[in-house]
Design a protein around this motif. Structure first.
Motif, PDB file in Angstrom:
ATOM      1  N   LYS A 285       0.760  -1.072  -0.059  1.00 37.81           N
ATOM      2  CA  LYS A 285       0.018   0.048   0.106  1.00 37.81           C
ATOM      3  C   LYS A 285       0.903   1.242   0.093  1.00 37.81           C
ATOM      4  O   LYS A 285       0.758   2.223  -0.897  1.00 37.81           O
ATOM      5  CB  LYS A 285      -0.817   0.023   1.321  1.00 37.81           C
ATOM      6  CG  LYS A 285      -1.745   1.381   1.259  1.00 37.81           C
ATOM      7  CD  LYS A 285      -2.759   1.209   2.248  1.00 37.81           C
ATOM      8  CE  LYS A 285      -3.738   2.353   2.542  1.00 37.81           C
ATOM      9  NZ  LYS A 285      -4.625   2.450   3.738  1.00 37.81           N
ATOM     10  N   ARG A 286       2.022   1.321   0.807  1.00 34.73           N
ATOM     11  CA  ARG A 286       2.581   2.241   0.884  1.00 34.73           C
ATOM     12  C   ARG A 286       3.436   2.645  -0.496  1.00 34.73           C
ATOM     13  O   ARG A 286       3.641   3.695  -0.893  1.00 34.73           O
ATOM     14  CB  ARG A 286       3.863   2.406   1.997  1.00 34.73           C
ATOM     15  CG  ARG A 286       3.115   2.269   3.465  1.00 34.73           C
ATOM     16  CD  ARG A 286       4.030   2.434   4.668  1.00 34.73           C
ATOM     17  NE  ARG A 286       5.033   1.499   4.504  1.00 34.73           N
ATOM     18  CZ  ARG A 286       4.820   0.421   5.391  1.00 34.73           C
ATOM     19  NH1 ARG A 286       3.576   0.510   5.994  1.00 34.73           N
ATOM     20  NH2 ARG A 286       5.589  -0.537   5.458  1.00 34.73           N
ATOM     21  N   ALA A 287       4.026   1.638  -1.154  1.00 33.42           N
ATOM     22  CA  ALA A 287       4.680   1.556  -2.371  1.00 33.42           C
ATOM     23  C   ALA A 287       3.576   2.262  -3.348  1.00 33.42           C
ATOM     24  O   ALA A 287       4.088   3.153  -4.320  1.00 33.42           O
ATOM     25  CB  ALA A 287       5.065   0.309  -2.617  1.00 33.42           C
ATOM     26  N   LEU A 302      -8.099   2.930   1.195  1.00 31.43           N
ATOM     27  CA  LEU A 302      -7.583   3.355  -0.259  1.00 31.43           C
ATOM     28  C   LEU A 302      -8.208   2.155  -1.226  1.00 31.43           C
ATOM     29  O   LEU A 302      -8.235   1.009  -1.212  1.00 31.43           O
ATOM     30  CB  LEU A 302      -5.956   3.090  -0.481  1.00 31.43           C
ATOM     31  CG  LEU A 302      -5.591   2.840  -1.919  1.00 31.43           C
ATOM     32  CD1 LEU A 302      -5.810   4.132  -2.614  1.00 31.43           C
ATOM     33  CD2 LEU A 302      -4.102   2.782  -2.167  1.00 31.43           C
ATOM     34  N   PHE A 303      -9.426   2.977  -1.624  1.00 34.45           N
ATOM     35  CA  PHE A 303     -10.259   2.107  -2.584  1.00 34.45           C
ATOM     36  C   PHE A 303      -9.620   1.911  -4.025  1.00 34.45           C
ATOM     37  O   PHE A 303      -8.763   2.994  -4.315  1.00 34.45           O
ATOM     38  CB  PHE A 303     -11.771   2.854  -3.098  1.00 34.45           C
ATOM     39  CG  PHE A 303     -12.261   2.695  -1.669  1.00 34.45           C
ATOM     40  CD1 PHE A 303     -13.306   1.923  -1.441  1.00 34.45           C
ATOM     41  CD2 PHE A 303     -12.384   3.661  -0.926  1.00 34.45           C
ATOM     42  CE1 PHE A 303     -14.047   2.088  -0.186  1.00 34.45           C
ATOM     43  CE2 PHE A 303     -12.994   3.929   0.348  1.00 34.45           C
ATOM     44  CZ  PHE A 303     -14.139   2.895   0.686  1.00 34.45           C
ATOM     45  N   THR A 304      -9.862   1.002  -4.852  1.00 36.61           N
ATOM     46  CA  THR A 304      -9.510   0.710  -5.989  1.00 36.61           C
ATOM     47  C   THR A 304     -10.743   0.517  -6.936  1.00 36.61           C
ATOM     48  O   THR A 304     -11.698  -0.118  -6.415  1.00 36.61           O
ATOM     49  CB  THR A 304      -8.387  -0.243  -6.459  1.00 36.61           C
ATOM     50  OG1 THR A 304      -7.693   0.023  -7.733  1.00 36.61           O
ATOM     51  CG2 THR A 304      -8.613  -1.496  -5.972  1.00 36.61           C
ATOM     52  N   ILE A 305     -10.634   0.710  -8.350  1.00 38.02           N
ATOM     53  CA  ILE A 305     -11.500   0.422  -9.329  1.00 38.02           C
ATOM     54  C   ILE A 305     -10.436  -0.254 -10.421  1.00 38.02           C
ATOM     55  O   ILE A 305      -9.556   0.522 -11.028  1.00 38.02           O
ATOM     56  CB  ILE A 305     -12.526   1.495  -9.956  1.00 38.02           C
ATOM     57  CG1 ILE A 305     -13.263   1.834  -8.832  1.00 38.02           C
ATOM     58  CG2 ILE A 305     -13.143   1.196 -11.280  1.00 38.02           C
ATOM     59  CD1 ILE A 305     -14.240   3.336  -9.167  1.00 38.02           C
ATOM     60  N   GLN A 370      -0.610  -4.837  -9.032  1.00 39.19           N
ATOM     61  CA  GLN A 370      -0.221  -3.867  -7.982  1.00 39.19           C
ATOM     62  C   GLN A 370      -1.199  -2.906  -7.059  1.00 39.19           C
ATOM     63  O   GLN A 370      -1.112  -2.957  -5.793  1.00 39.19           O
ATOM     64  CB  GLN A 370       0.729  -2.747  -8.443  1.00 39.19           C
ATOM     65  CG  GLN A 370       2.018  -3.281  -8.891  1.00 39.19           C
ATOM     66  CD  GLN A 370       2.833  -2.432 -10.071  1.00 39.19           C
ATOM     67  OE1 GLN A 370       2.128  -1.214 -10.255  1.00 39.19           O
ATOM     68  NE2 GLN A 370       3.602  -2.940 -10.915  1.00 39.19           N
ATOM     69  N   LEU A 371      -2.533  -2.859  -7.965  1.00 39.85           N
ATOM     70  CA  LEU A 371      -3.458  -2.106  -7.333  1.00 39.85           C
ATOM     71  C   LEU A 371      -4.141  -3.114  -6.344  1.00 39.85           C
ATOM     72  O   LEU A 371      -4.650  -2.990  -5.426  1.00 39.85           O
ATOM     73  CB  LEU A 371      -4.565  -1.765  -8.460  1.00 39.85           C
ATOM     74  CG  LEU A 371      -4.083  -0.453  -9.322  1.00 39.85           C
ATOM     75  CD1 LEU A 371      -5.209  -0.477 -10.403  1.00 39.85           C
ATOM     76  CD2 LEU A 371      -4.136   0.631  -8.206  1.00 39.85           C
ATOM     77  N   GLN A 372      -4.338  -4.540  -6.693  1.00 42.84           N
ATOM     78  CA  GLN A 372      -4.940  -5.437  -6.019  1.00 42.84           C
ATOM     79  C   GLN A 372      -4.039  -5.818  -4.747  1.00 42.84           C
ATOM     80  O   GLN A 372      -4.772  -5.882  -3.693  1.00 42.84           O
ATOM     81  CB  GLN A 372      -5.221  -6.655  -6.663  1.00 42.84           C
ATOM     82  CG  GLN A 372      -5.933  -6.760  -7.835  1.00 42.84           C
ATOM     83  CD  GLN A 372      -7.581  -6.615  -7.326  1.00 42.84           C
ATOM     84  OE1 GLN A 372      -7.858  -6.271  -6.284  1.00 42.84           O
ATOM     85  NE2 GLN A 372      -8.587  -7.258  -8.329  1.00 42.84           N
TER      86      GLN A 372
END
Length: 483
Positions: A285-287, A302-305, A370-372
């Motif tokens: 997450k930090r990266a 931190l949400f992602t789509i 990376q997002l997942q």
């Protein structure tokens, strides 16, 4: 000594397959299911693909399988080979039909390619010829067609009275392969098929309907979606037909390739982690925040789509909620493309909140990993969803899905009710009906759960421990092949 029974030969027919060419979940399924089937030892699977440039350059150990002729008279080389993942492939190498790079169905401006009807009719006819045995090559026992691009194959086999079992899988009923009636004059099918009980649909040729009418079995990619598409409001015009074939319709839940989506061995993420020790998720997450220029001071999730940006996916609802997400201390990192108005709305939100919102238009497979790995939660507010794979990948990476209760989302995500939270069963946050107020209620619920670290961590433990591999779905398909 008794002779052991020979393996059934299965020909999967599809327009895309990972890792060669991909626009969505269809490629992931076609890239993984045949390998899972072969692992059972009961069948031998081969995938038949159009010879798009990405397919031709991605194959290894390429050999000439047979020669053929397309419907427009163009010569076709059928080439056999393998992918780096071990998938057996036969590709139809025909530059006039498939020799274009980029999106396999659309022009650069998003419009449909003018030659799609003839190209995929030729593709389906070639698939039928391969299934029956072309040249001196042995035929196949089962032709398993995926989506409209392969839908005409069942009609060609039915007209030929070929002894090949046909299975047609609906990955998304909204894509129907509709073409003008004049196409029928070019595709070597008798006029008798152009009727209400055939492939005619509102005076057009429907490649999807061909698969629904002429296949021995119909499957779709989740049990709930199989029920939904038999209802008039969700059947996209085919509910009556699907109800009439309900005894031959099965919902088989998709899986994910757990060798590709595995945070313990994923070379695309910053730090590996596993279901037994997911402490490395915080490092990812930090990266990700560093990579995207997002503030590390945010107190919320931190949400992602990761999605096509369309109304079907419910993503037109999200931009108006982003100011509220940021005000609560949340962030969003998006990867996707689609409707230009939706793209612009997300970009405008990024302009307002550059420290909290990152929008990447397009698709990048390593970045999706990376997002997942780095996100806390993923938004999937679909109005309908045949199965969905992003929520399965998300749970594999300890990312909590926030989803509508439709289709395969309902079959795979256990919503965080008081009871499911108390007994440790919750794997996500769910809502219905699909609309801005219910979506915001689900987002608000996510903030509350995230703020309760013991509860949130328990949800991660439960989600990351789920097994959505292909072993069980492969057994369901084997039962169809042998019926």
């Amino acid at each position: 000594m008794a002779k052991s029974p020979s393996k059934k030969r299965i020909l999967h027919v599809a327009s895309e397959a990972y890792p060669l060419i991909k626009t969505g979940g269809l490629a992931d399924v076609v890239g993984a299911l045949p390998l899972a089937l072969d692992a059972t030892g009961a069948v031998e699977s081969t995938v038949f693909l159009p010879g798009f440039p990405a397919v031709m350059t991605g194959l290894i150990d390429v050999k000439l399988y047979a020669k053929a002729t397309a419907l427009d008279g163009s010569p076709v080389r059928l080439l056999s080979g393998k992918t780096r993942t071990g998938l057996r492939v036969i590709a139809a190498d025909c530059a006039p039909l498939f020799g274009y790079a980029g999106n396999p169905y659309q022009n650069a401006d998003g419009s449909e390619r003018a030659g799609n009807g003839l190209a995929f009719a030729s593709f389906s006819k070639l698939a039928a010829e391969v299934a029956m045995g072309i040249g001196r090559r042995k035929g196949f026992d089962v032709l398993h067609a995926h989506d409209w691009q392969a839908g005409l194959a069942a009609a060609y086999l039915k007209i030929a009275r070929a002894p090949v079992t046909t299975v047609f899988t609906i990955h998304n009923l909204a894509f129907q392969g509709l073409f003008p009636r004049a196409l029928l004059d070019k595709i070597s099918l008798p006029s008798s098929v152009f009727q209400e009980d055939g492939l005619e649909y509102w005076d057009k040729v429907s490649c999807l309907k061909s698969g629904l009418v002429y296949s021995d079995w119909i499957t779709t990619v989740s049990p709930t979606y199989a029920l939904e598409i038999q209802m008039d409001e969700s059947g996209m015009g085919f509910a009556g037909l699907l109800r009439s074939r309900s005894e031959r319709l099965r919902g088989v839940l998709n899986g994910v390739d757990q060798t590709v989506w595995n945070p313990a061995i994923d070379a695309d993420i910053t730090t590996p982690f596993s279901a037994t020790d997911w402490s490395g998720k915080a490092i990812n997450k930090r990266a990700l925040q560093d990579q995207l220029g997002l503030s590390k001071k945010a107190s919320g999730p931190l949400f992602t789509i990761i999605s096509r940006l369309t109304g079907q996916k419910g993503l037109d609802l999200v931009p108006d909620l982003l100011d509220g997400i940021v005000a609560r201390g949340g962030q969003l990192a998006l990867l996707g493309s689609g409707d230009t108005a939706i793209e612009r709305a997300f970009m405008a939100a990024q302009d307002r909140h550059p420290d909290h919102i990152s929008i990447t238009i397009g698709y990048d497979e390593p970045f999706a990993h990376q997002l997942q790995a780095g996100a806390d939660a993923i938004l999937i507010p679909s109005r309908f969803e045949p199965c969905g794979l992003t929520q399965l990948c998300a749970m594999r990476y300890g990312t909590i899905p926030v989803t509508s209760r439709v289709g395969g989302l309902m079959d795979t995500v256990i919503g965080a009710t008081p009871a499911s939270v108390a007994n440790g069963a919750a794997t996500g946050v769910t809502f219905y009906p699909v609309g801005p107020h219910m979506l915001w209620a689900a987002i608000d619920r996510t903030f509350s759960l995230f703020a309760d670290a013991p509860v949130w961590n328990r949800m991660i433990d439960t989600a990351i421990g789920q097994d959505f591999g292909w072993t069980l779905p492969a057994q369901d398909y084997l039962a169809l092949y042998t019926s």
